[in-house]
Design an enzyme around this catalytic site. Structure first.
Site, PDB file in Angstrom:
ATOM      1  N   ASP A 216       0.789  -1.084   0.196  1.00 14.81           N
ATOM      2  CA  ASP A 216       0.050  -0.269  -0.001  1.00 14.81           C
ATOM      3  C   ASP A 216       0.877   1.341   0.088  1.00 14.81           C
ATOM      4  O   ASP A 216       2.060   1.361   0.348  1.00 14.81           O
ATOM      5  CB  ASP A 216      -0.565  -0.064   1.127  1.00 14.81           C
ATOM      6  CG  ASP A 216      -1.815   1.197   0.873  1.00 14.81           C
ATOM      7  OD1 ASP A 216      -2.149   1.996   0.211  1.00 14.81           O
ATOM      8  OD2 ASP A 216      -3.076   0.897   1.643  1.00 14.81           O
ATOM      9  N   GLU A 217       0.262   3.128  -0.593  1.00  8.77           N
ATOM     10  CA  GLU A 217       0.618   3.378  -0.727  1.00  8.77           C
ATOM     11  C   GLU A 217       2.716   3.430  -1.015  1.00  8.77           C
ATOM     12  O   GLU A 217       3.184   4.451  -0.552  1.00  8.77           O
ATOM     13  CB  GLU A 217       1.573   4.122   1.095  1.00  8.77           C
ATOM     14  CG  GLU A 217      -0.142   4.196   1.831  1.00  8.77           C
ATOM     15  CD  GLU A 217      -0.246   5.530   1.669  1.00  8.77           C
ATOM     16  OE1 GLU A 217      -0.302   6.672   0.836  1.00  8.77           O
ATOM     17  OE2 GLU A 217      -1.961   5.631   2.339  1.00  8.77           O
ATOM     18  N   GLN A 247       0.350  11.529  -4.688  1.00 14.08           N
ATOM     19  CA  GLN A 247       0.293  11.852  -2.710  1.00 14.08           C
ATOM     20  C   GLN A 247       1.621  10.999  -2.181  1.00 14.08           C
ATOM     21  O   GLN A 247       1.726  10.967  -1.418  1.00 14.08           O
ATOM     22  CB  GLN A 247      -0.938  10.656  -2.183  1.00 14.08           C
ATOM     23  CG  GLN A 247      -2.046  11.092  -2.225  1.00 14.08           C
ATOM     24  CD  GLN A 247      -2.713  10.382  -2.110  1.00 14.08           C
ATOM     25  OE1 GLN A 247      -3.390  10.965  -0.333  1.00 14.08           O
ATOM     26  NE2 GLN A 247      -3.407   9.388  -2.589  1.00 14.08           N
TER      27      GLN A 247
HETATM   28  P1  ATP Z   1      -6.108   7.245   0.329  1.00 15.76           P
HETATM   29  O1  ATP Z   1      -5.579   7.852  -0.787  1.00 15.76           O
HETATM   30  O2  ATP Z   1      -6.520   8.495   1.239  1.00 15.76           O
HETATM   31  O3  ATP Z   1      -4.939   6.438   0.907  1.00 15.76           O
HETATM   32  P2  ATP Z   1      -7.802   5.110  -0.709  1.00 15.76           P
HETATM   33  O4  ATP Z   1      -7.409   5.371  -1.983  1.00 15.76           O
HETATM   34  O5  ATP Z   1      -7.045   4.443   0.802  1.00 15.76           O
HETATM   35  O6  ATP Z   1      -7.517   6.911   0.084  1.00 15.76           O
HETATM   36  P3  ATP Z   1      -9.758   3.751   1.869  1.00 15.76           P
HETATM   37  O7  ATP Z   1      -9.910   4.937   2.494  1.00 15.76           O
HETATM   38  O8  ATP Z   1      -9.186   2.808   1.068  1.00 15.76           O
HETATM   39  O9  ATP Z   1      -9.385   4.929   0.051  1.00 15.76           O
HETATM   40  O10 ATP Z   1     -11.146   4.341   1.429  1.00 15.76           O
HETATM   41  C1  ATP Z   1     -11.970   5.666   1.274  1.00 15.76           C
HETATM   42  C2  ATP Z   1     -12.896   6.151   2.650  1.00 15.76           C
HETATM   43  O11 ATP Z   1     -14.164   5.219   0.848  1.00 15.76           O
HETATM   44  C3  ATP Z   1     -12.758   4.433   3.034  1.00 15.76           C
HETATM   45  O12 ATP Z   1     -14.018   5.311   4.031  1.00 15.76           O
HETATM   46  C4  ATP Z   1     -14.089   3.498   2.777  1.00 15.76           C
HETATM   47  O13 ATP Z   1     -14.576   2.625   3.544  1.00 15.76           O
HETATM   48  C5  ATP Z   1     -14.698   4.507   1.916  1.00 15.76           C
HETATM   49  N1  ATP Z   1     -15.011   2.761   0.744  1.00 15.76           N
HETATM   50  C6  ATP Z   1     -13.826   2.945  -0.415  1.00 15.76           C
HETATM   51  N2  ATP Z   1     -14.801   1.891  -1.607  1.00 15.76           N
HETATM   52  C7  ATP Z   1     -15.919   1.666  -1.070  1.00 15.76           C
HETATM   53  C8  ATP Z   1     -17.114   1.200  -1.407  1.00 15.76           C
HETATM   54  N3  ATP Z   1     -17.096   0.665  -2.977  1.00 15.76           N
HETATM   55  N4  ATP Z   1     -18.528   1.694  -0.850  1.00 15.76           N
HETATM   56  C9  ATP Z   1     -18.979   2.538  -0.340  1.00 15.76           C
HETATM   57  N5  ATP Z   1     -17.277   3.232   0.209  1.00 15.76           N
HETATM   58  C10 ATP Z   1     -16.328   3.114   0.396  1.00 15.76           C
HETATM   59 MG    MG Z   2      -5.268   4.032   1.523  1.00 14.19          MG
END
Ligand code: ATP
Ligand code: MG
Length: 745
Positions: A216-217, A247
């Protein structure tokens, strides 16, 4: 397994299990959530957890990911979900000999690093104005990130006197680390890389084991981390990396954005999946973040969309001074938190540098708003915690001179700098560690009378703990050290408010040990002292973040990566602060700061506040400021015209897949019932002392006993110093009297 919660693209990513995969997506698009489901899916498909490796950016993220996966598919023993540093440490523990270390090597944190470098500066008579410790530390760290040893460093330079000074410090620094059987943070990665690179059999072992690897990241991996992962994934090619080039915010620490941009070059068979729907933020917040980040040139173009409504406009407020800015933020939090269903942990203040935090603390305190601060002076850096960590470290690694030097006179044992100097010289002459030197009776007796008695007693406690280490829980060892080294008593005798608060901190630290033990027990793993110390050494600020604390969170934008909050404040939107002075000199510098701005803005779910101060004092220097470049880039149509703001927590995202912290899916429970006149501090002190008392009882053969760690058993033999117990589970053990946590039943 049911993946209905995921959208189409997310599902594709979760079920594409064979071959290299790049999930490239913007903030809040569910990257982390998808990775978590992918792991669960693999296990559901019959893949053994043992062959899965997932790398996260913080220990806390690792723990949460594991919890989520286990919630979906049940317990997953043997699965590695951890940070790069923790993984490197694991590899080095398993193959310490290949790295040329002793089994019990320890990890030095930045405080230790500072101490050593400062000592070297003194020893080598270096002008600390010309070569400040921070400067030297930074160079050494940079060199290690580039896999460059002292000799290689020297070769690269012009051999000037200045370069030689740095070379000498670097070389001596490495020598001392080795002599103390210690590694610093950078060494962890570097040594792991060397072990894998130079030992094909060891590499093959991990390659065979980890058939599925995820990171991740990924945009924030540095070159060393990249090489480690690449090597490990080469055999099976089942590498899934997840990241967002927008990011990447750790270039200053060696992160290499090319790792993500070039993934397809390294793995030509790579499949790329883009996630474009954002589930975190309201439309206005997304649009605002996009209007800033689109000014970066070297990025893969992508635009996020959301089903959520536009939400409230972005609030921007220019304040007269930094004090007024802090006042304004506290006031807004005060106002908004009055809304129904609102809790203080809905709010985060994300600043550029730690130096900004103090004014916010003051302003929040004034309004009696509770807050947690996740940067600046960290938990482990508190004097008393650090002292106890050094005691613990000595139990594991007696060769740790740095630790012994720190605690030999803590509490006061009559060992002044002169005596210590003599002991160190003696140790050097004999080529021994300080600990071994002090283990000799004639050395102890040569000390001044008072010192002789107290040092001997400390050494006895240390040896007992070393010898009994495997028969005790970490918390037992801690209690014993706290009480029997006289540390607790010295604080109690001081009888000041400050000493009291130190005791509180020490007990606070104990709850941290308990947490660790509980976590391990839940995962059905042993909670060893070695591993506990590793945890301590590799924890980052963010790891202390508690999303159900009922408190406003103050942290740097860097630490907020991966987190989310309903309401975010970003103060200090001024040129020279954000973007910072130095960054403004180069396009690269500005672009990195812009990415950081994007990270900050996209932490917000419902409401985003930007503020700046016309006059600011920073590091003791007052200045009139200009509004930030990033404000000028921001799409003005998204701004709130009159600056008034309302906030009604909508619980819109309701955290269905909530993977990251920061979401408000859970409120702290009511506190457990306590008797009316319960004094928690007194109670905690008492329990520490009881536990350290070990068994004062006399045992005889046939006694039924319970042991803190091994549970129920029967005494089968007793002599002057030991009790031998046959445990129901775990066999027969010979335990030292006076320290073994044994009780008759
Ligand atoms: P970042 O770039 O900040 O690390 P990320 O891409 O990893 O973000 P997540 O943290 O995994 O994103 O998800 C962001 C939010 O969206 C979380 O609250 C997660 O529960 C919600 N989420 C992700 N996918 C879905 C989905 N398919 N339906 C509803 N909620 C979702
Ligand atoms: Mg994330």
């Amino acid at each position: 397994m049911n993946l209905d919660n995921l959208n189409k693209e997310q599902q594709k990513a979760a079920t594409h299990t064979e071959g290299p995969l790049l999930i490239l997506a913007g903030a809040g698009s569910g990257k982390t959530a998808t990775m978590t489901h992918r792991i669960a899916y693999l296990i559901d498909q019959g893949v053994s957890p043992y062959s899965i490796l997932a790398v996260t950016f913080t220990n806390k993220a690792a723990k949460e990911m594991r919890d989520r996966v286990e919630k979906l598919v049940g317990p997953c023993p043997g699965m590695w979900i951890m940070t790069f540093h923790a993984m490197s440490l694991r590899i080095l523990r398993e193959h310490y000999y290949a790295a040329g270390y002793d089994k019990n090597f320890v990890v030095y944190d930045t405080v230790d690093q500072k101490t050593i470098i400062k000592n070297i500066i003194k020893e080598q008579n270096i002008d600390s104005k010309q070569f400040p410790q921070a400067y030297l530390s930074a160079i050494i760290s940079k060199e290690k990130e580039a896999d460059s040893a002292p000799e290689q460093f020297l070769e690269k330079t012009d051999g000037s006197p200045k370069a030689k000074v740095i070379y000498n410090v670097y070389k001596e620094y490495q020598r001392q680390l080795r002599a103390n059987n210690a590694m610093d943070f950078d060494d962890l990665l570097l040594n792991a890389l060397h072990v894998l690179r130079d030992n094909p059999d060891i590499l093959a072992q991990y390659q065979n084991r980890f058939r599925y690897i995820m990171v991740d990241e990924y945009q924030d991996t540095n070159h060393i981390q990249y090489q480690i992962i690449r090597m490990m994934a080469m055999a099976h090619q089942n590498l899934c990396v997840v990241g967002d080039d927008d990011q990447c915010i750790y270039q200053w620490r060696g992160a290499d954005i090319r790792n993500i941009l070039d993934f397809e070059k390294d793995f030509p068979a790579a499949k790329v999946i883009k996630l474009e729907q954002n589930y975190r933020s309201c439309g206005n917040i997304l649009a605002a973040a996009h209007s800033v980040i689109k000014n970066n040139r070297g990025r893969k173009s992508k635009k996020l969309w959301t089903e959520a409504d536009a939400g409230s406009p972005i609030v921007y407020k220019r304040c007269d001074s930094d004090k007024e800015e802090a006042y304004y933020v506290a006031q807004e939090i005060d106002l908004l938190s009055g809304a129904k269903d609102c809790s203080y942990d809905d709010f985060a203040v994300l600043y550029r540098t730690n130096a900004q935090s103090r004014l916010f603390e003051d302003a929040l305190k004034r309004r009696h708003i509770p807050y947690q601060i996740l940067s600046g002076f960290s938990f482990y850096e508190r004097k008393e915690t650090k002292d106890m960590i050094c005691y613990l470290r000595l139990v594991v690694n007696p060769a740790d001179d740095l630790a012994l030097r720190r605690i030999i006179n803590e509490p006061k044992r009559g060992i002044g700098p002169t005596t210590l100097g003599k002991l160190e010289t003696l140790a050097k002459v004999n080529g021994q560690s300080l600990f071994d030197t002090l283990s000799q009776e004639e050395v102890i007796y040569s000390l001044p009378a008072k010192a002789s008695v107290s040092v001997k007693s400390m050494m006895d406690v240390m040896k007992l703990c070393q010898q009994e280490k495997d028969n005790l829980r970490v918390s037992d060892i801690y209690d014993n050290l706290l009480v029997k080294t006289g540390y607790l008593k010295a604080l109690e005798d001081e009888n000041t408010l400050e000493a009291e608060s130190r005791i509180e901190n020490l007990l606070d630290f104990k709850s941290f040990i308990y947490d660790f033990e509980e976590e391990k027990a839940a995962a059905d793993e042993k909670a060893t002292l070695e591993e506990f110390l590793e945890r301590v050494a590799t924890d980052s600020d963010t790891d202390k973040y508690d999303n159900e604390s009922g408190k406003v969170t103050l942290m740097t934008m860097h630490s907020a990566k991966g987190l989310e909050f309903p309401v975010v404040f970003m103060p200090g939107m001024e040129d020279g602060l954000f973007p910072g002075h130095r960054a403004m000199d180069s396009e690269n510098g500005i672009e990195e700061e812009r990415r950081l701005c994007y990270v900050g803005m996209t932490r917000a779910k419902e409401k985003l506040f930007l503020t700046s101060a016309a006059y600011r004092v920073l590091y003791g220097h007052g200045e009139y400021t200009r509004e930030s470049t990033f404000l000028r880039e921001l799409d003005k149509s998204l701004l709130d015209k009159d600056g008034d703001s309302i906030y009604e927590p909508s619980r819109r995202t309701d955290n269905r897949l909530g993977v990251d912290t920061g979401s408000f899916d859970g409120y702290s429970q009511n506190p457990p019932f306590r008797p009316y006149n319960f004094d928690p501090l007194k109670y905690a002190k008492q329990s520490v002392k009881e536990s350290a008392a070990g068994s004062a009882e006399d045992f005889i053969e046939g006694d039924q006993v319970t042991h803190g760690k091994f549970g129920h058993g029967i005494v089968v033999d007793v002599d002057a110093k030991t009790v031998t117990v046959a445990f129901d589970e775990g066999g027969t053990k010979k335990l030292a009297k006076g320290i073994a946590p044994l009780r008759k039943v």
